[in-house]
Motif scaffolding. Structure first.
Motif, mmCIF file in Angstrom:
data_model
loop_
_atom_site.group_PDB
_atom_site.id
_atom_site.type_symbol
_atom_site.label_atom_id
_atom_site.label_comp_id
_atom_site.label_asym_id
_atom_site.label_seq_id
_atom_site.Cartn_x
_atom_site.Cartn_y
_atom_site.Cartn_z
ATOM 1 N N LYS A 160 0.831 -1.194 0.000
ATOM 2 C CA LYS A 160 0.000 0.000 0.000
ATOM 3 C C LYS A 160 0.874 1.255 0.000
ATOM 4 C CE LYS A 160 -3.938 2.061 2.400
ATOM 5 N NZ LYS A 160 -4.865 1.918 3.560
ATOM 6 N N ARG A 161 1.929 1.255 0.871
ATOM 7 C CA ARG A 161 2.838 2.401 0.923
ATOM 8 C C ARG A 161 3.567 2.585 -0.402
ATOM 9 N NH1 ARG A 161 4.034 0.507 6.269
ATOM 10 N NH2 ARG A 161 5.897 -0.530 5.457
ATOM 11 N N LEU A 162 3.996 1.466 -0.983
ATOM 12 C CA LEU A 162 4.688 1.532 -2.269
ATOM 13 C C LEU A 162 3.781 2.086 -3.358
ATOM 14 C CD1 LEU A 162 7.241 0.874 -3.873
ATOM 15 C CD2 LEU A 162 6.344 -1.428 -4.261
ATOM 16 N N ALA B 291 3.503 5.803 -2.676
ATOM 17 C CA ALA B 291 4.763 6.470 -3.039
ATOM 18 C C ALA B 291 4.927 6.556 -4.549
ATOM 19 C CB ALA B 291 5.937 5.714 -2.420
ATOM 20 N N THR B 292 4.513 5.498 -5.242
ATOM 21 C CA THR B 292 4.602 5.496 -6.705
ATOM 22 C C THR B 292 3.696 6.566 -7.308
ATOM 23 O OG1 THR B 292 5.072 3.112 -6.690
ATOM 24 C CG2 THR B 292 4.335 4.081 -8.766
ATOM 25 N N LYS B 293 2.502 6.694 -6.747
ATOM 26 C CA LYS B 293 1.573 7.717 -7.245
ATOM 27 C C LYS B 293 2.135 9.110 -7.009
ATOM 28 C CE LYS B 293 -2.814 5.206 -6.846
ATOM 29 N NZ LYS B 293 -4.134 5.174 -6.166
ATOM 30 N N ILE B 294 2.675 9.315 -5.787
ATOM 31 C CA ILE B 294 3.243 10.630 -5.467
ATOM 32 C C ILE B 294 4.424 10.946 -6.374
ATOM 33 C CG2 ILE B 294 4.464 11.961 -3.695
ATOM 34 C CD1 ILE B 294 2.785 10.506 -1.596
ATOM 35 N N ALA B 295 5.301 9.942 -6.570
ATOM 36 C CA ALA B 295 6.470 10.140 -7.434
ATOM 37 C C ALA B 295 6.032 10.455 -8.866
ATOM 38 C CB ALA B 295 7.354 8.902 -7.404
ATOM 39 N N THR B 296 5.009 9.764 -9.314
ATOM 40 C CA THR B 296 4.503 10.009 -10.672
ATOM 41 C C THR B 296 3.954 11.426 -10.805
ATOM 42 O OG1 THR B 296 3.921 7.660 -10.891
ATOM 43 C CG2 THR B 296 2.901 9.198 -12.441
ATOM 44 N N ILE B 297 3.187 11.837 -9.786
ATOM 45 C CA ILE B 297 2.623 13.197 -9.809
ATOM 46 C C ILE B 297 3.737 14.236 -9.793
ATOM 47 C CG2 ILE B 297 1.267 14.863 -8.479
ATOM 48 C CD1 ILE B 297 -0.461 12.487 -7.530
#
Length: 313
Positions: free
Chosen positions: A79-81, A84-90
């Protein structure tokens, strides 16, 4: 005779009976002990089996709990990954979009800007009293760098660390903090204006980068010192030294250099001696912290009254 034989037979029979009784008693006792031992062994065996079962159940429970724990941990990690992936993508998208927008705006800002040369810089001087680099005391140079741009000798005209720090400070606090370098201030003093616009800021960055390609840091610093405004209609440190201390700039001591450098921050406010003296101590603090002066030099300068020429007269 016959009677003796009969008694003898009777005694033998009694003895045999006694022997049989003792033998039977011993046999019964052995049987009882055997039965007791058998029961004890059975009880021990039963207890051992029960203990083994308890251990096995406990181990199974432990394994089950551990499996549940690691499953939960794995789900949380996934879930954290995912977050984090969504945030990094944004952030990546915003960075790319922001880079494209900034690049377009930068091209717009520098469109028509002149090519910076040493001749052009000299033509745009605002000071009527210009001094060479070797006429300016090192203490004055160090005071300006310590106060205005401590990473002056490390960056190439634009200090990205200071720029990002100022942007972050302006976003999260009510105070404003500039990220201008000495190089960018030279551009503002000679080529752009005091307008607080992004276009002017970008143009100053562009000019600062150009300056660092054609000038040394010492040449840029000398240009800055020859054109800064010090109040009382004084532009440049040569004029400022005469106005405030009635001295040639090369004759200024450490205390006077620190005070003159401090005045550049807000000439209107620091035209009063009490305010200028307080600011001078802040400049000396910066110089001491950055290793430009010793504690003894610091204390001597603090103790120096550093009177203005108008107060001496």
């Amino acid at each position: 005779m016959a009677e003796n034989n009969e008694n003898r037979i009777r005694r033998r029979s009694t003895t045999n009976n006694n022997r049989n009784t003792v033998k039977n008693s011993n046999n019964n006792a052995r049987k009882k002990n055997t039965n007791v031992n058998t029961r004890t062994n059975k009880n021990k065996k039963t207890e051992s089996i029960q203990e083994a079962r308890r251990k096995r159940d406990k181990q199974e429970q432990f394994e089950l709990e551990r499996e549940i724990y690691y499953r939960k941990k794995k789900r949380k990690r996934k879930k954290r990954l995912k977050i984090a992936t969504k945030i990094a993508t944004i952030l990546l998208v915003l960075t790319v979009v922001g880079g494209i927008i900034f690049s377009g705006f930068a091209l717009y800002a520098i469109n028509g800007a002149p090519q910076i040369t040493k001749e052009l810089i000299r033509e745009n001087y605002v000071s009527s009293e210009v001094v060479s680099d070797n006429q300016i005391p090192d203490d004055l140079k160090h005071a300006i760098v310590a106060m205005e741009d401590r990473r002056f000798y490390k960056h190439n005209g634009v200090d990205l660390k200071a720029l990002f720090r100022s942007v972050l400070n302006n976003l999260v606090t009510s105070s404003t903090q500039g990220g201008s370098t000495i190089d960018m201030q030279v551009s503002k003093n000679l080529f752009t204006s005091e307008d607080k616009t992004y276009k002017r800021k970008v143009l100053d960055m562009y000019n600062a980068l150009q300056m660092n390609k054609i000038m040394t840091k010492d040449e840029i610093l000398c240009t800055y010192l020859n054109n800064i405004y010090l109040g009382r209609s004084a532009y440049g440190v040569a004029k400022g030294a005469k106005v405030y201390f009635n001295k040639d700039v090369s004759e200024l001591n450490l205390a006077q250099c620190a005070m003159l450098a401090g005045i550049t921050n807000n000439p209107y406010r620091f035209r009063e001696h009490d305010q200028a003296k307080a600011r001078q101590i802040q400049v000396l603090d910066d110089m001491l912290e950055q290793g430009y002066i010793t504690k003894e030099e610091y204390q001597d300068a603090v103790d120096d009254p550093t009177l203005f020429a108008s107060e001496i007269d």
